[in-house]
Design an enzyme around this catalytic site. Structure first.
Site, PDB file in Angstrom:
ATOM      1  N   HIS A   1      11.279   0.713  -8.935  1.00  8.69           N
ATOM      2  CA  HIS A   1       9.724  -0.818  -9.901  1.00  8.69           C
ATOM      3  C   HIS A   1       8.718  -0.317 -10.326  1.00  8.69           C
ATOM      4  CE1 HIS A   1       8.420  -5.001  -9.212  1.00  8.69           C
ATOM      5  NE2 HIS A   1       7.787  -5.268 -10.226  1.00  8.69           N
TER       6      HIS A   1
ATOM      7  N   GLU B   1      13.705  -2.966 -11.599  1.00 10.02           N
ATOM      8  CA  GLU B   1      12.819  -4.501 -10.940  1.00 10.02           C
ATOM      9  C   GLU B   1      12.259  -3.956 -11.393  1.00 10.02           C
ATOM     10  OE1 GLU B   1      13.589  -4.858  -7.321  1.00 10.02           O
ATOM     11  OE2 GLU B   1      11.683  -4.088  -6.712  1.00 10.02           O
TER      12      GLU B   1
ATOM     13  N   HIS C   1      12.430  -8.089  -0.213  1.00  9.50           N
ATOM     14  CA  HIS C   1      11.396  -8.333   0.404  1.00  9.50           C
ATOM     15  C   HIS C   1      11.069  -8.415   1.894  1.00  9.50           C
ATOM     16  CE1 HIS C   1       7.458  -8.635  -1.698  1.00  9.50           C
ATOM     17  NE2 HIS C   1       6.695  -9.090  -0.335  1.00  9.50           N
TER      18      HIS C   1
END
Length: 239
Positions: free
Chosen positions: A43, A70, A190
């Site tokens: 990310h 991401e 998450h």
């Protein structure tokens, strides 16, 4: 079978805290694959406080499992994704100053923008997943945007799990069912951990992929990286 993709941002954070190349992020990604993980997630953020754009360029040709990038689709991110062509791109609406991702897309409000972005990546042959909160309407909206998958933002599930797993999973199950009815694949991520992962997968067994970073890397400090990955795979495969 649900796949485990390991987010290696925390390894890059440790490296960047001291400078130099220790730990070696590229070596870590390859070791994680060798230890059994079925994907690598990165990310990159604009300030490059953990994964850098140069890391993405270096790692991409070496990864043999699924490579997932991401991030927020600002111009520099879009250009990077189109350059390296990952297996999957996950669209996350995180602000530049955000410590970590803290909300999913409103796929109704931002439908035009997300539709254009999904088409851009689809034309390049890249599977696109949209990060959403557990709301069936957002799953339906993602399908209308042209996404191939959604990723459920599981922070609330993780926070509520210790109080009552059955209540914690309700909105996620409803959204997962809607995603499936819309023909979307399903990812989740998450704050998933060894504590709450097995229940999530057992309840929503059609989950295609979980992306886990912070908890897994933290566990590896005590258990070692190889044993930790095997432990997470064990939780995923519990019946």
């Amino acid at each position: 079978m649900t796949r485990l993709s390991v987010n290696i941002n925390k390894i890059a954070t440790l490296r960047n805290a001291r400078g130099g190349n220790l730990p070696d992020v590229t070596k870590a990604a390859l070791d994680i694959e060798r230890f059994g993980a079925e994907g690598i997630t990165v990310h990159p953020r604009p300030d490059e406080r953990h994964i850098r754009y140069s890391d993405v360029r270096e790692i991409r040709p070496l990864v043999k499992t699924e490579f997932n990038i991401e991030g927020n689709p600002i111009d520099s991110f879009v250009n990077l994704v189109l350059e390296v062509v990952p297996d999957q791109v996950t669209l996350v609406p995180d602000a530049p100053e955000a410590l970590t991702s803290n909300a999913g897309w409103n796929t109704v409000k931002h439908r035009d923008f997300l539709t254009d972005i999904c088409k851009t990546f689809k034309d390049k042959g890249i599977r696109t997943s949209i990060f959403i909160d557990p709301d069936p309407m957002m799953a339906e909206g993602a399908a209308l945007c042209g996404a191939s998958r959604v990723e459920l933002y599981t922070a609330d599930y993780a926070a509520e799990y210790r109080l009552d797993p059955e209540i914690a999973i309700v909105r996620y199950l409803e959204t997962a069912k809607e995603a499936r009815s819309c023909g979307l694949g399903l990812n989740a991520g998450h704050d998933l951990s060894l504590e709450n992962l097995a229940y999530f997968i057992r309840t929503i067994p059609w989950t295609d992929e979980v992306s886990i970073g912070h908890a897994l890397i933290s566990d590896a400090l005590y258990m070692g990286l190889e044993k930790t990955i095997q432990a997470y795979l064990g939780e995923i495969r519990k019946k």
